[in-house]
Design a protein around this motif. Structure first.
Motif, PDB file in Angstrom:
ATOM      1  N   LEU A   6     -10.635 -52.689  -5.808  1.00 39.87           N
ATOM      2  CA  LEU A   6     -11.152 -52.642  -4.442  1.00 39.87           C
ATOM      3  C   LEU A   6     -12.664 -52.859  -4.435  1.00 39.87           C
ATOM      4  O   LEU A   6     -13.200 -53.542  -3.539  1.00 39.87           O
ATOM      5  CB  LEU A   6     -10.805 -51.295  -3.800  1.00 39.87           C
ATOM      6  N   ALA A   7     -13.345 -52.281  -5.433  1.00 40.20           N
ATOM      7  CA  ALA A   7     -14.793 -52.478  -5.532  1.00 40.20           C
ATOM      8  C   ALA A   7     -15.130 -53.942  -5.748  1.00 40.20           C
ATOM      9  O   ALA A   7     -16.079 -54.472  -5.138  1.00 40.20           O
ATOM     10  CB  ALA A   7     -15.351 -51.623  -6.677  1.00 40.20           C
ATOM     11  N   ARG A   8     -14.375 -54.618  -6.595  1.00 45.96           N
ATOM     12  CA  ARG A   8     -14.617 -56.038  -6.839  1.00 45.96           C
ATOM     13  C   ARG A   8     -14.426 -56.849  -5.550  1.00 45.96           C
ATOM     14  O   ARG A   8     -15.169 -57.793  -5.284  1.00 45.96           O
ATOM     15  CB  ARG A   8     -13.675 -56.527  -7.941  1.00 45.96           C
ATOM     16  N   ARG A   9     -13.449 -56.464  -4.738  1.00 42.57           N
ATOM     17  CA  ARG A   9     -13.192 -57.194  -3.487  1.00 42.57           C
ATOM     18  C   ARG A   9     -14.360 -57.096  -2.515  1.00 42.57           C
ATOM     19  O   ARG A   9     -14.627 -58.040  -1.772  1.00 42.57           O
ATOM     20  CB  ARG A   9     -11.921 -56.661  -2.815  1.00 42.57           C
ATOM     21  N   VAL A  10     -15.039 -55.965  -2.512  1.00 47.08           N
ATOM     22  CA  VAL A  10     -16.169 -55.793  -1.595  1.00 47.08           C
ATOM     23  C   VAL A  10     -17.503 -56.034  -2.304  1.00 47.08           C
ATOM     24  O   VAL A  10     -18.557 -55.623  -1.833  1.00 47.08           O
ATOM     25  CB  VAL A  10     -16.145 -54.392  -0.946  1.00 47.08           C
ATOM     26  N   ARG A  11     -17.435 -56.695  -3.477  1.00 47.53           N
ATOM     27  CA  ARG A  11     -18.614 -57.134  -4.220  1.00 47.53           C
ATOM     28  C   ARG A  11     -19.488 -55.967  -4.696  1.00 47.53           C
ATOM     29  O   ARG A  11     -20.709 -55.999  -4.617  1.00 47.53           O
ATOM     30  CB  ARG A  11     -19.451 -58.118  -3.386  1.00 47.53           C
ATOM     31  N   ILE A  12     -18.836 -54.906  -5.159  1.00 45.26           N
ATOM     32  CA  ILE A  12     -19.516 -53.789  -5.814  1.00 45.26           C
ATOM     33  C   ILE A  12     -19.122 -53.808  -7.279  1.00 45.26           C
ATOM     34  O   ILE A  12     -17.982 -54.114  -7.619  1.00 45.26           O
ATOM     35  CB  ILE A  12     -19.116 -52.439  -5.166  1.00 45.26           C
ATOM     36  N   ASP A  13     -20.077 -53.494  -8.146  1.00 36.80           N
ATOM     37  CA  ASP A  13     -19.778 -53.444  -9.577  1.00 36.80           C
ATOM     38  C   ASP A  13     -18.651 -52.439  -9.821  1.00 36.80           C
ATOM     39  O   ASP A  13     -18.795 -51.253  -9.505  1.00 36.80           O
ATOM     40  CB  ASP A  13     -21.031 -53.020 -10.342  1.00 36.80           C
ATOM     41  N   PRO A  14     -17.500 -52.875 -10.355  1.00 34.21           N
ATOM     42  CA  PRO A  14     -16.374 -51.950 -10.575  1.00 34.21           C
ATOM     43  C   PRO A  14     -16.733 -50.745 -11.424  1.00 34.21           C
ATOM     44  O   PRO A  14     -16.179 -49.662 -11.244  1.00 34.21           O
ATOM     45  CB  PRO A  14     -15.328 -52.829 -11.269  1.00 34.21           C
ATOM     46  N   ALA A  15     -17.647 -50.927 -12.369  1.00 38.50           N
ATOM     47  CA  ALA A  15     -18.014 -49.810 -13.243  1.00 38.50           C
ATOM     48  C   ALA A  15     -18.678 -48.675 -12.474  1.00 38.50           C
ATOM     49  O   ALA A  15     -18.614 -47.515 -12.880  1.00 38.50           O
ATOM     50  CB  ALA A  15     -18.948 -50.295 -14.356  1.00 38.50           C
ATOM     51  N   VAL A  16     -19.325 -49.012 -11.342  1.00 36.54           N
ATOM     52  CA  VAL A  16     -20.026 -47.995 -10.568  1.00 36.54           C
ATOM     53  C   VAL A  16     -19.055 -46.970  -9.996  1.00 36.54           C
ATOM     54  O   VAL A  16     -19.357 -45.787  -9.874  1.00 36.54           O
ATOM     55  CB  VAL A  16     -20.844 -48.655  -9.433  1.00 36.54           C
ATOM     56  N   VAL A  17     -17.860 -47.419  -9.605  1.00 42.88           N
ATOM     57  CA  VAL A  17     -16.894 -46.523  -8.957  1.00 42.88           C
ATOM     58  C   VAL A  17     -15.775 -46.132  -9.913  1.00 42.88           C
ATOM     59  O   VAL A  17     -14.660 -45.851  -9.493  1.00 42.88           O
ATOM     60  CB  VAL A  17     -16.294 -47.184  -7.691  1.00 42.88           C
ATOM     61  N   SER A  18     -16.075 -46.157 -11.194  1.00 42.28           N
ATOM     62  CA  SER A  18     -15.017 -45.882 -12.169  1.00 42.28           C
ATOM     63  C   SER A  18     -14.925 -44.401 -12.485  1.00 42.28           C
ATOM     64  O   SER A  18     -14.797 -43.578 -11.589  1.00 42.28           O
ATOM     65  CB  SER A  18     -15.249 -46.719 -13.433  1.00 42.28           C
ATOM     66  N   ALA A  19     -15.002 -44.043 -13.760  1.00 45.23           N
ATOM     67  CA  ALA A  19     -14.620 -42.706 -14.220  1.00 45.23           C
ATOM     68  C   ALA A  19     -15.254 -41.539 -13.461  1.00 45.23           C
ATOM     69  O   ALA A  19     -14.534 -40.663 -12.973  1.00 45.23           O
ATOM     70  CB  ALA A  19     -14.906 -42.601 -15.711  1.00 45.23           C
ATOM     71  N   PRO A  20     -16.602 -41.442 -13.320  1.00 48.54           N
ATOM     72  CA  PRO A  20     -17.155 -40.248 -12.664  1.00 48.54           C
ATOM     73  C   PRO A  20     -16.706 -40.092 -11.218  1.00 48.54           C
ATOM     74  O   PRO A  20     -16.352 -38.990 -10.787  1.00 48.54           O
ATOM     75  CB  PRO A  20     -18.677 -40.478 -12.756  1.00 48.54           C
ATOM     76  N   MET A  21     -16.731 -41.193 -10.452  1.00 51.71           N
ATOM     77  CA  MET A  21     -16.335 -41.111  -9.052  1.00 51.71           C
ATOM     78  C   MET A  21     -14.846 -40.808  -8.921  1.00 51.71           C
ATOM     79  O   MET A  21     -14.430 -40.025  -8.061  1.00 51.71           O
ATOM     80  CB  MET A  21     -16.679 -42.411  -8.340  1.00 51.71           C
ATOM     81  N   VAL A  22     -14.038 -41.433  -9.758  1.00 59.52           N
ATOM     82  CA  VAL A  22     -12.598 -41.189  -9.718  1.00 59.52           C
ATOM     83  C   VAL A  22     -12.305 -39.733 -10.060  1.00 59.52           C
ATOM     84  O   VAL A  22     -11.497 -39.063  -9.391  1.00 59.52           O
ATOM     85  CB  VAL A  22     -11.857 -42.136 -10.692  1.00 59.52           C
ATOM     86  N   THR A  23     -12.970 -39.215 -11.083  1.00 56.39           N
ATOM     87  CA  THR A  23     -12.754 -37.830 -11.491  1.00 56.39           C
ATOM     88  C   THR A  23     -13.105 -36.861 -10.370  1.00 56.39           C
ATOM     89  O   THR A  23     -12.371 -35.903 -10.090  1.00 56.39           O
ATOM     90  CB  THR A  23     -13.597 -37.511 -12.744  1.00 56.39           C
ATOM     91  N   THR A  24     -14.241 -37.106  -9.711  1.00 55.94           N
ATOM     92  CA  THR A  24     -14.667 -36.224  -8.624  1.00 55.94           C
ATOM     93  C   THR A  24     -13.677 -36.254  -7.467  1.00 55.94           C
ATOM     94  O   THR A  24     -13.321 -35.208  -6.905  1.00 55.94           O
ATOM     95  CB  THR A  24     -16.065 -36.641  -8.126  1.00 55.94           C
ATOM     96  N   LEU A  25     -13.219 -37.453  -7.116  1.00 56.28           N
ATOM     97  CA  LEU A  25     -12.254 -37.576  -6.022  1.00 56.28           C
ATOM     98  C   LEU A  25     -10.929 -36.903  -6.360  1.00 56.28           C
ATOM     99  O   LEU A  25     -10.342 -36.192  -5.534  1.00 56.28           O
ATOM    100  CB  LEU A  25     -12.027 -39.060  -5.704  1.00 56.28           C
ATOM    101  N   VAL A  26     -10.473 -37.121  -7.591  1.00 51.24           N
ATOM    102  CA  VAL A  26      -9.191 -36.543  -8.005  1.00 51.24           C
ATOM    103  C   VAL A  26      -9.277 -35.021  -8.087  1.00 51.24           C
ATOM    104  O   VAL A  26      -8.304 -34.317  -7.794  1.00 51.24           O
ATOM    105  CB  VAL A  26      -8.751 -37.147  -9.360  1.00 51.24           C
ATOM    106  N   ASP A  27     -10.430 -34.474  -8.468  1.00 51.57           N
ATOM    107  CA  ASP A  27     -10.594 -33.021  -8.504  1.00 51.57           C
ATOM    108  C   ASP A  27     -10.287 -32.405  -7.137  1.00 51.57           C
ATOM    109  O   ASP A  27      -9.564 -31.411  -7.026  1.00 51.57           O
ATOM    110  CB  ASP A  27     -12.014 -32.651  -8.920  1.00 51.57           C
ATOM    111  N   ALA A  28     -10.879 -32.999  -6.085  1.00 50.13           N
ATOM    112  CA  ALA A  28     -10.703 -32.442  -4.741  1.00 50.13           C
ATOM    113  C   ALA A  28      -9.272 -32.634  -4.242  1.00 50.13           C
ATOM    114  O   ALA A  28      -8.631 -31.687  -3.764  1.00 50.13           O
ATOM    115  CB  ALA A  28     -11.695 -33.086  -3.785  1.00 50.13           C
ATOM    116  N   THR A  29      -8.759 -33.856  -4.364  1.00 48.08           N
ATOM    117  CA  THR A  29      -7.407 -34.117  -3.861  1.00 48.08           C
ATOM    118  C   THR A  29      -6.354 -33.403  -4.710  1.00 48.08           C
ATOM    119  O   THR A  29      -5.303 -33.008  -4.208  1.00 48.08           O
ATOM    120  CB  THR A  29      -7.129 -35.624  -3.846  1.00 48.08           C
ATOM    121  N   GLY A  30      -6.643 -33.214  -6.011  1.00 50.13           N
ATOM    122  CA  GLY A  30      -5.706 -32.506  -6.878  1.00 50.13           C
ATOM    123  C   GLY A  30      -5.519 -31.065  -6.457  1.00 50.13           C
ATOM    124  O   GLY A  30      -4.401 -30.520  -6.518  1.00 50.13           O
TER     125      GLY A  30
END
Length: 455
Positions: free
Chosen positions: A417-441
């Motif tokens: 999704l980041a690549r589709r909106v022209r954002i570096d995919p690495a920017v929204v990878s592990a740390p952001m995913v972990t933080t989001l999953v913590d809350a939704t988990g």
């Protein structure tokens, strides 16, 4: 069989680091150290030193060795060396550099350094350097060498080899020889090996590889470098919009481009800003500054977890044992999401998946997550039963299956999704995913507990 003699022990000067020798002001010993080590080792040692000591050591190098060492340095380290050189040494060094290496250095240099470098160049070298700097940032035109020798397909092998001997010294490489027509449009390539191994009367047109892999000067340098890796080419012809040859993208520059891209991705995935220069030469404050912003943003994002816990405070009061498994659950979910994100960022980087594969990736990662969650659920059921009760263990087991499936899905989807909106995919990878999953988990955990336990 005669026994070979063991290699000689290094002298005391060679065993010491260059930084220590220069720090003790033993310049004769420093000169011996510099002569005893290859350019890439000297460059690495200079990058570990402060600007003053590095400048002192660099001025001890012979002129021919100095250029070899200088081209091994990173741009930020090259700029430090240049700032300590007098005008004559400065001009000699930058004039002898390859145009692409010079342009690479100037990409990140302050305006005053760029102005001083361009002013010190001969008209021809200034023209080549300025033309490279005129291409878009990150394009292959910024990295290619314009010093390329091309052949005509109407030459014989004997004539072609004579041309290589006469003009080859002016080119950066002669292993791959582009073949052009009268308008300098690329029609193919021929390897030097083919010219050497074939009869003198053979026509170049019989040996040329038509429709070779090539890149436009405005194409991404990273994409061109990965193309070279796929085609196993050592050199990639670069053309302009009218298919005219403008340069060669060489394997040494391609390796540097891929290394820089991978270094940036690793930093982004770890939640830090990428930095230039040698790690050992960076100060504590520099490293902290590169990491502080992302840690601050992630800390703010982590308040979602606090908010979720507060929202389900009543549930925790009724079944306090639920709190025991919160670290385990959010840790498992965060790790599952980070693994999926890392795998997808890597697959995007090497071209194994595209943005159009989003649905397929989501479906694949969802199934992977459910499988992993089921495996972990067995362990979770066992631990929950042993430490608390079977009912709590059931909540933990069900939650692990759902969380892992959800985390892997999010981790696989976000880079695409980041690549589709022209954002570096690495920017929204592990740390952001972990933080989001913590809350939704946590939401998944407490909702599951409400359903199973009826609280």
């Amino acid at each position: 069989m005669p026994q070979s003699n063991p290699p000689p022990e290094p002298s005391a000067e060679q065993a010491e680091s260059l930084r220590d020798i220069v720090g003790d002001q033993r310049l004769d010993a420093a000169q011996e150290w510099l002569e005893a080590h290859p350019p890439h080792v000297v460059a690495d040692e200079l990058a570990r030193m402060d600007a003053v000591d590095a400048g002192v050591a660099f001025r001890l190098l012979r002129k021919d060795r100095a250029l070899e060492v200088f081209e091994e340095l990173e741009p930020v380290d090259q700029q430090q060396i240049l700032e300590g050189l007098r005008d004559r040494s400065f001009r000699d060094l930058i004039e002898d550099m390859a145009p692409d290496d010079r342009a690479r250095m100037l990409r990140e240099a302050p305006a005053k350094v760029v102005k001083r470098v361009l002013a010190g160049l001969s008209p021809n070298e200034r023209r080549m350097t300025s033309s490279l700097l005129g291409y878009p940032e990150g394009s292959v035109g910024r990295y290619m060498t314009p010093e390329v020798m091309a052949l005509s397909r109407v030459l014989t092998v004997e004539q072609a080899l004579r041309t290589v001997r006469e003009k080859g010294a002016e080119a950066e490489t002669v292993y791959t020889l582009p073949v052009v027509d009268s308008g300098r449009r690329l029609t193919g390539v021929v390897e030097l090996r083919e010219l050497v191994l074939n009869a003198p009367g053979t026509m170049v047109s019989e040996l040329v590889v038509t429709e070779p892999a090539s890149a436009y000067a405005t194409d991404s340098a990273e994409a061109a470098a990965r193309l070279m890796r796929e085609t196993n080419d050592f050199n990639l012809p670069v053309v302009d919009s009218e298919e005219r040859l403008v340069g060669l993208f060489t394997i040494d520059d391609a390796v540097e481009v891929i290394e820089a891209a991978d270094t940036e991705d690793v930093a982004r995935q770890a939640g830090a800003a990428p930095w230039a220069g040698h790690y050992m030469a960076a100060s504590v404050w520099q490293l902290a500054r590169y990491r502080a912003l992302w840690l601050s943003l992630l800390l703010v994002a982590a308040t979602l977890t606090v908010g979720v816990t507060q929202a389900f405070e009543t549930t925790l009061e009724q079944v306090a044992a639920l709190a025991l498994f919160i670290p385990m659950l959010i840790g498992a979910g965060g790790n599952a999401g980070a693994q999926a994100a890392t795998a997808c960022v890597r697959a995007l980087a090497v071209g194994e998946v595209r943005s159009s594969d989003l649905i397929r990736v989501i479906w694949r990662e969802c199934r992977v997550g459910l499988v992993l969650g089921s495996l972990l659920a067995v362990l979770g059921l066992l631990l929950g039963t042993v430490f608390v009760s079977a009912r709590i263990a059931l909540v933990v087991g069900i939650t692990l299956v759902i969380i892992c499936g959800w985390a892997a899905t999010i981790g696989g989807a976000m880079p695409l999704l980041a690549r589709r909106v022209r954002i570096d995919p690495a920017v929204v990878s592990a740390p952001m995913v972990t933080t989001l999953v913590d809350a939704t988990g946590l939401i998944i955990y407490f909702l599951t507990a409400k359903v199973v336990l009826g609280v």
